[in-house]
Design a protein around this motif. Structure first.
Motif, PDB file in Angstrom:
ATOM      1  N   UNK A 251     -21.393   5.534  -5.413  1.00  0.00           N
ATOM      2  CA  UNK A 251     -21.600   4.259  -6.097  1.00  0.00           C
ATOM      3  C   UNK A 251     -22.878   4.200  -6.919  1.00  0.00           C
ATOM      4  N   UNK A 252     -23.812   5.134  -6.731  1.00  0.00           N
ATOM      5  CA  UNK A 252     -25.055   5.050  -7.496  1.00  0.00           C
ATOM      6  C   UNK A 252     -24.829   5.257  -8.994  1.00  0.00           C
ATOM      7  N   UNK A 253     -23.705   5.858  -9.365  1.00  0.00           N
ATOM      8  CA  UNK A 253     -23.390   6.038 -10.792  1.00  0.00           C
ATOM      9  C   UNK A 253     -22.324   5.060 -11.280  1.00  0.00           C
ATOM     10  N   UNK A 254     -21.963   4.082 -10.441  1.00  0.00           N
ATOM     11  CA  UNK A 254     -20.962   3.101 -10.862  1.00  0.00           C
ATOM     12  C   UNK A 254     -21.661   2.046 -11.717  1.00  0.00           C
ATOM     13  N   UNK A 255     -21.984   2.443 -12.955  1.00  0.00           N
ATOM     14  CA  UNK A 255     -22.748   1.605 -13.866  1.00  0.00           C
ATOM     15  C   UNK A 255     -21.814   0.979 -14.900  1.00  0.00           C
ATOM     16  N   UNK A 256     -22.318  -0.053 -15.590  1.00  0.00           N
ATOM     17  CA  UNK A 256     -21.485  -0.791 -16.539  1.00  0.00           C
ATOM     18  C   UNK A 256     -20.831   0.110 -17.580  1.00  0.00           C
ATOM     19  N   UNK A 257     -21.558   1.129 -18.030  1.00  0.00           N
ATOM     20  CA  UNK A 257     -21.042   1.999 -19.089  1.00  0.00           C
ATOM     21  C   UNK A 257     -19.808   2.771 -18.667  1.00  0.00           C
TER      22      UNK A 257
ATOM     23  N   UNK B  34     -17.568   1.527 -16.131  1.00  0.00           N
ATOM     24  CA  UNK B  34     -16.604   0.677 -15.441  1.00  0.00           C
ATOM     25  C   UNK B  34     -15.226   0.686 -16.101  1.00  0.00           C
ATOM     26  N   UNK B  35     -15.195   0.832 -17.411  1.00  0.00           N
ATOM     27  CA  UNK B  35     -13.919   0.745 -18.130  1.00  0.00           C
ATOM     28  C   UNK B  35     -13.232   2.094 -18.291  1.00  0.00           C
ATOM     29  N   UNK B  36     -13.822   3.144 -17.768  1.00  0.00           N
ATOM     30  CA  UNK B  36     -13.239   4.482 -17.916  1.00  0.00           C
ATOM     31  C   UNK B  36     -13.436   5.245 -16.609  1.00  0.00           C
ATOM     32  N   UNK B  37     -12.516   5.050 -15.689  1.00  0.00           N
ATOM     33  CA  UNK B  37     -12.658   5.657 -14.367  1.00  0.00           C
ATOM     34  C   UNK B  37     -12.591   7.181 -14.454  1.00  0.00           C
ATOM     35  N   UNK B  38     -11.772   7.711 -15.364  1.00  0.00           N
ATOM     36  CA  UNK B  38     -11.689   9.170 -15.514  1.00  0.00           C
ATOM     37  C   UNK B  38     -13.039   9.743 -15.933  1.00  0.00           C
ATOM     38  N   UNK B  39     -13.734   9.048 -16.837  1.00  0.00           N
ATOM     39  CA  UNK B  39     -15.065   9.507 -17.256  1.00  0.00           C
ATOM     40  C   UNK B  39     -16.040   9.452 -16.091  1.00  0.00           C
ATOM     41  N   UNK B  40     -15.927   8.422 -15.257  1.00  0.00           N
ATOM     42  CA  UNK B  40     -16.771   8.291 -14.072  1.00  0.00           C
ATOM     43  C   UNK B  40     -16.555   9.477 -13.134  1.00  0.00           C
ATOM     44  N   UNK B  41     -15.295   9.839 -12.900  1.00  0.00           N
ATOM     45  CA  UNK B  41     -14.995  10.980 -12.037  1.00  0.00           C
ATOM     46  C   UNK B  41     -15.512  12.282 -12.653  1.00  0.00           C
ATOM     47  N   UNK B  42     -15.353  12.434 -13.968  1.00  0.00           N
ATOM     48  CA  UNK B  42     -15.799  13.659 -14.638  1.00  0.00           C
ATOM     49  C   UNK B  42     -17.314  13.800 -14.559  1.00  0.00           C
ATOM     50  N   UNK B  43     -18.040  12.695 -14.719  1.00  0.00           N
ATOM     51  CA  UNK B  43     -19.503  12.728 -14.612  1.00  0.00           C
ATOM     52  C   UNK B  43     -19.913  13.211 -13.226  1.00  0.00           C
TER      53      UNK B  43
END
Length: 204
Positions: free
Chosen positions: A73-79, A81-90
């Motif tokens: 969750x420390x990287x669950x930032x606003x930028x 939130x709208x792209x979960x695939x990008x969140x997983x890739x990061x």
């Protein structure tokens, strides 16, 4: 060799989809080849309220630096939130960078194999091992309703997490996810189980 495995150390080209064979990367542009550390990633998953966040500091203490334990969750930032695939890739890129220091990563967060396995960054890991902490719906609901208000656990969000909890338990065999029910198990016993699960799968 740079730490960002997508960037060729010879020509500087960045690959959105890395070309990997074993533990060797090849630049699509200049064909330069270079080795990297290809380690297993440990995904400690499950619904919110099942005990993942509680395990994080306990595992960090027990492993004493042999692995790196991270909270998703420390990287669950606003930028993101709208792209979960990008969140997983990061997160996969972050884990791969940390692996270049020689220590496997344990990532504590709500994730399932269909969210990691199709990503190009999956090629950076020898394996991704998944262990889901789960609970009965009654116990999980009580835990989530008892959380502080700032965490914003309203009834629709709780119901969504209960559905995820149910889906994980029904789909675990098909997904290749291990399960551990924390309903009537102490924190220490849960940490014992998770620690053993990780140690049994560490390289060497």
């Amino acid at each position: 060799m740079g730490l960002d495995l997508r960037i060729c150390p010879a020509c500087g080209d960045r690959a959105d989809r890395p070309l990997v064979a074993g533990a060797v990367l090849t630049c699509r542009e200049c064909r330069h080849e270079w080795p990297f550390r290809k380690l297993p990633l440990f995904a400690l998953t499950g619904p919110s309220g099942a005990g993942k966040s509680t395990m994080g500091p306990l595992l960090a203490e027990r492993f004493g630096g042999d692995v790196v334990v991270l909270e998703q969750d420390i990287l669950w930032i606003d930028a993101l939130h709208d792209d979960v695939a990008a969140f997983r890739a990061v997160w996969l890129r972050m884990a791969a960078v940390l692996h270049q220091n020689g220590r496997p990563v344990v990532l504590c967060g709500t994730v399932a194999p269909p969210e990691f396995e199709p990503l190009p960054e999956r090629a950076f890991f020898s394996d991704i091992h998944y262990l889901a902490l789960v609970s009965t719906p009654e116990s999980l609901g009580r835990r989530l309703r008892a959380r502080p208000a700032w965490r914003e656990w309203d009834e629709p969000r709780i119901e969504e997490m209960l559905e995820f909890n149910d889906w994980l338990q029904k789909s675990a065999d098909e997904l290749g996810v291990g399960l551990f029910d924390t309903t009537d198990v102490s924190t220490a016993a849960t940490a014992d189980h998770v620690e053993k699960w990780i140690r049994d799968r560490l390289p060497g």
